[in-house]
Write a protein that holds these residues in place. Structure first.
Motif, mmCIF file in Angstrom:
data_model
loop_
_atom_site.group_PDB
_atom_site.id
_atom_site.type_symbol
_atom_site.label_atom_id
_atom_site.label_comp_id
_atom_site.label_asym_id
_atom_site.label_seq_id
_atom_site.Cartn_x
_atom_site.Cartn_y
_atom_site.Cartn_z
ATOM 1 N N ARG A 147 -7.516 1.513 -5.877
ATOM 2 C CA ARG A 147 -7.481 2.894 -5.387
ATOM 3 C C ARG A 147 -8.765 3.130 -4.597
ATOM 4 O O ARG A 147 -9.816 3.438 -5.153
ATOM 5 C CB ARG A 147 -7.361 3.855 -6.572
ATOM 6 C CG ARG A 147 -6.912 5.257 -6.201
ATOM 7 C CD ARG A 147 -6.546 6.053 -7.428
ATOM 8 N NE ARG A 147 -7.667 6.126 -8.362
ATOM 9 C CZ ARG A 147 -7.536 6.361 -9.663
ATOM 10 N NH1 ARG A 147 -6.348 6.509 -10.194
ATOM 11 N NH2 ARG A 147 -8.617 6.444 -10.435
ATOM 12 N N ASP A 148 -8.654 2.946 -3.283
ATOM 13 C CA ASP A 148 -9.835 3.056 -2.421
ATOM 14 C C ASP A 148 -9.379 3.258 -0.984
ATOM 15 O O ASP A 148 -8.610 2.441 -0.451
ATOM 16 C CB ASP A 148 -10.691 1.799 -2.544
ATOM 17 C CG ASP A 148 -11.951 1.872 -1.693
ATOM 18 O OD1 ASP A 148 -12.842 2.673 -2.015
ATOM 19 O OD2 ASP A 148 -12.032 1.132 -0.692
ATOM 20 N N GLY A 149 -9.843 4.310 -0.362
ATOM 21 C CA GLY A 149 -9.406 4.631 0.986
ATOM 22 C C GLY A 149 -9.768 3.572 2.002
ATOM 23 O O GLY A 149 -8.967 3.237 2.888
ATOM 24 N N LEU A 157 0.846 -1.187 0.000
ATOM 25 C CA LEU A 157 0.000 0.000 0.000
ATOM 26 C C LEU A 157 0.881 1.236 0.000
ATOM 27 O O LEU A 157 2.010 1.213 0.490
ATOM 28 C CB LEU A 157 -0.960 -0.008 1.183
ATOM 29 C CG LEU A 157 -0.376 -0.023 2.602
ATOM 30 C CD1 LEU A 157 -0.140 1.396 3.125
ATOM 31 C CD2 LEU A 157 -1.302 -0.757 3.554
ATOM 32 N N ASN A 164 -7.534 0.444 1.494
ATOM 33 C CA ASN A 164 -6.180 0.777 1.935
ATOM 34 C C ASN A 164 -6.097 0.765 3.464
ATOM 35 O O ASN A 164 -5.155 0.194 4.042
ATOM 36 C CB ASN A 164 -5.789 2.140 1.372
ATOM 37 C CG ASN A 164 -4.408 2.606 1.786
ATOM 38 O OD1 ASN A 164 -4.161 2.878 2.962
ATOM 39 N ND2 ASN A 164 -3.518 2.732 0.828
ATOM 40 N N ASP A 210 0.519 5.529 0.701
ATOM 41 C CA ASP A 210 -0.295 6.624 1.215
ATOM 42 C C ASP A 210 -1.650 6.109 1.696
ATOM 43 O O ASP A 210 -1.695 5.087 2.380
ATOM 44 C CB ASP A 210 -0.417 7.739 0.176
ATOM 45 C CG ASP A 210 0.919 8.467 -0.032
ATOM 46 O OD1 ASP A 210 1.790 8.381 0.849
ATOM 47 O OD2 ASP A 210 1.081 9.120 -1.079
ATOM 48 N N ASP A 211 -2.758 6.765 1.330
ATOM 49 C CA ASP A 211 -4.054 6.432 1.923
ATOM 50 C C ASP A 211 -5.057 5.812 0.951
ATOM 51 O O ASP A 211 -6.192 5.538 1.343
ATOM 52 C CB ASP A 211 -4.694 7.698 2.525
ATOM 53 C CG ASP A 211 -3.820 8.291 3.621
ATOM 54 O OD1 ASP A 211 -3.311 7.515 4.458
ATOM 55 O OD2 ASP A 211 -3.642 9.520 3.631
ATOM 56 N N GLU A 212 -4.657 5.590 -0.316
ATOM 57 C CA GLU A 212 -5.616 5.042 -1.275
ATOM 58 C C GLU A 212 -5.065 3.858 -2.070
ATOM 59 O O GLU A 212 -5.767 2.884 -2.284
ATOM 60 C CB GLU A 212 -6.082 6.139 -2.253
ATOM 61 C CG GLU A 212 -7.017 7.158 -1.641
ATOM 62 C CD GLU A 212 -7.803 7.920 -2.688
ATOM 63 O OE1 GLU A 212 -7.355 7.991 -3.848
ATOM 64 O OE2 GLU A 212 -8.884 8.430 -2.342
ATOM 65 N N TRP A 213 -3.822 3.922 -2.526
ATOM 66 C CA TRP A 213 -3.267 2.919 -3.452
ATOM 67 C C TRP A 213 -2.930 1.630 -2.699
ATOM 68 O O TRP A 213 -2.362 1.646 -1.609
ATOM 69 C CB TRP A 213 -2.017 3.477 -4.101
ATOM 70 C CG TRP A 213 -1.458 2.718 -5.275
ATOM 71 C CD1 TRP A 213 -1.645 3.010 -6.590
ATOM 72 C CD2 TRP A 213 -0.577 1.581 -5.245
ATOM 73 N NE1 TRP A 213 -0.942 2.116 -7.383
ATOM 74 C CE2 TRP A 213 -0.288 1.230 -6.582
ATOM 75 C CE3 TRP A 213 -0.013 0.825 -4.220
ATOM 76 C CZ2 TRP A 213 0.547 0.162 -6.924
ATOM 77 C CZ3 TRP A 213 0.800 -0.247 -4.552
ATOM 78 C CH2 TRP A 213 1.083 -0.574 -5.892
ATOM 79 N N ALA A 214 -3.273 0.492 -3.315
ATOM 80 C CA ALA A 214 -2.909 -0.809 -2.743
ATOM 81 C C ALA A 214 -2.830 -1.824 -3.875
ATOM 82 O O ALA A 214 -3.410 -1.636 -4.951
ATOM 83 C CB ALA A 214 -3.922 -1.268 -1.698
ATOM 84 N N THR A 215 -2.108 -2.913 -3.644
ATOM 85 C CA THR A 215 -2.076 -4.003 -4.616
ATOM 86 C C THR A 215 -2.037 -5.346 -3.897
ATOM 87 O O THR A 215 -1.442 -5.476 -2.821
ATOM 88 C CB THR A 215 -0.880 -3.880 -5.577
ATOM 89 O OG1 THR A 215 -0.986 -4.889 -6.597
ATOM 90 C CG2 THR A 215 0.448 -4.063 -4.861
ATOM 91 N N TYR A 253 -3.875 -1.760 5.713
ATOM 92 C CA TYR A 253 -2.879 -1.226 6.649
ATOM 93 C C TYR A 253 -3.114 -1.755 8.065
ATOM 94 O O TYR A 253 -2.158 -2.109 8.773
ATOM 95 C CB TYR A 253 -2.898 0.302 6.664
ATOM 96 C CG TYR A 253 -1.882 0.855 7.638
ATOM 97 C CD1 TYR A 253 -0.527 0.872 7.310
ATOM 98 C CD2 TYR A 253 -2.271 1.311 8.898
ATOM 99 C CE1 TYR A 253 0.418 1.353 8.210
ATOM 100 C CE2 TYR A 253 -1.340 1.782 9.798
ATOM 101 C CZ TYR A 253 0.012 1.793 9.447
ATOM 102 O OH TYR A 253 0.942 2.245 10.357
#
Length: 411
Positions: free
Chosen positions: A331-333, A302, A336, A304-309, A340
């Motif tokens: 891309r979703d808060g 992940l 993410n 920052d606050d939106e990007w993840a894979t 986290y």
């Protein structure tokens, strides 16, 4: 298809076999038209037998079922196991079956490492979890820590198209009529599905022709754009030089960069390879956490606050330069934040942070070894391109007589 942001998806994180297997088996049990499944490993253990039962039941009630396994990752399935699937109507395909020399498997390179399921063109699963009992906690100390995602919404149409294209392109005996298959396939797959959630996402693959570095490139773009947080949990960490350079640059500009790597790997060489890069990363301010509870098999990150894979791709030479891989980038808060929370739980409760002082200075052979390892990462993508890049080859399991050829998606 590769690298296209699609809005309106509902994406659910699935952690370990306890969450993943029940969801996949339930979707297969409810399938009405079609199941397409790709996996690197399918073992004939309690998980493999549950999958076998679900697939046989689906095929017997008229669902079209296509299963692709990797010839290296799943070499020991019995004729009885495969034969009963085929007799029920399941179309079993083996990626690069290969041969053995003195009992040793020779098909080591160019593995089909993807883990994908698509059911009725409406729900998809993408991640790193294989069909084997070692993804369940009751397997014991060697049970793997891993992740997948369940996807509903417009992105599923892209994944569905990809799985059928892979089937058609992998079967050389159909190549003469492949243009017709593709036309039929495009008519049979819906152009779009209704929006079901808030997540934008893209489906990204790595192959040996058109998309040789797409997954790594998306990682590097996200690292370059990160402003305050990067967390990467990856089982086999030995990335390319440009990847390492972006991580070091991010840490030096003040981004909190954290890596969760294997502390108890299933292969000793994995820890050795990653350990050789520790000095370079720690010196730049990257924080390294070794997961100690059990072998780490996850491939998630992940920024920052939106990007993840989440996906099948490790960050090592095999995944980044040789294997066939698939990741979903999200891309979703909310997603993410949830990822986290799960990774932070690992870092706080199950990891040991590596301190620069504790690993000492590099001297003698350790200095030479680290130097060679670090600079190897600058060269291996180029070296990998010299290796044979034959077209992926699928063969029917057991015999062509028992396992019907692929003829496109069910209408």
């Amino acid at each position: 298809m590769n690298g296209r942001w699609i809005e309106g998806n509902d994406i659910r994180l699935l952690e370990n076999g306890e969450e993943f297997f029940p969801r996949v088996f339930a979707c297969i049990a409810n399938a009405q038209r079609e199941v397409v499944l790709e996996t690197f490993i399918l073992f004939e253990d309690k998980v493999g037998l549950q999958l076998h039962e679900a697939l046989v039941a689906a095929a017997r009630r008229g669902v079209q079922v296509d299963v692709t396994i990797d010839g290296f990752g799943s070499p020991d399935l019995s004729d009885r196991f495969i034969g009963s699937l085929v007799e029920a109507g399941v179309r079993m395909h083996v990626f690069e079956p290969g041969t053995r020399l003195f009992g040793k498997r020779l098909n080591v390179l160019r593995r089909m490492h993807r883990k994908i399921v698509v059911v009725d063109g409406a729900v998809a699963f993408v991640g790193g979890i294989n069909y084997s009992a070692d993804h369940l906690a009751d397997f014991g100390p060697q049970a793997k820590q891993d992740y997948s995602v369940e996807i509903r919404g417009p992105l599923v149409a892209d994944i569905h198209r990809f799985t059928h294209a892979a089937l058609a392109q992998g079967q050389r005996y159909q190549r003469v009529r492949q243009w017709w298959r593709r036309r039929k396939h495009l008519r049979s797959t819906p152009d779009s599905l209704p929006r079901l959630g808030s997540a934008a996402a893209m489906f990204v693959v790595r192959d040996n022709t058109e998309h040789m570095s797409d997954i790594e490139r998306h990682y590097r773009i996200a690292i370059r754009a990160a402003r305050h947080r990067i967390v990467i949990a990856n089982a086999y960490f030995f990335p390319g030089y440009r990847f390492m350079k972006e991580l070091r640059r991010a840490a030096r500009r003040g981004v909190d960069v954290r890596l969760i790597l294997q502390g108890e790997p299933d292969m000793a060489i994995v820890k050795t390879a990653a350990g050789m890069l520790y000095h370079h990363l720690l010196a730049a301010g990257v924080r390294i956490y070794e997961y100690r509870d059990r072998p780490l098999h996850g491939k998630v990150a992940l920024m920052d606050d939106e990007w993840a894979t989440v996906g099948s791709s490790n960050l090592d030479p095999l995944s980044l330069a040789l294997n066939l891989e698939a990741n979903v980038i999200i891309r979703d808060g909310a997603f993410n934040a949830h990822l986290y929370e799960r990774l932070d739980c690992l870092m706080r409760n199950s990891c040991h942070q590596i301190e620069r002082e504790a690993i000492g200075e590099l001297r003698g052979w350790h200095l030479v070894r680290s130097f060679l390892a670090y600079h190897f990462t600058r060269r291996y993508p180029g070296w990998a391109s010299w290796l044979p890049r034959h077209a992926p080859r699928l063969q029917p399991a057991l015999s062509q007589r028992l396992s019907p050829a692929y003829h496109g998606p069910k209408e």
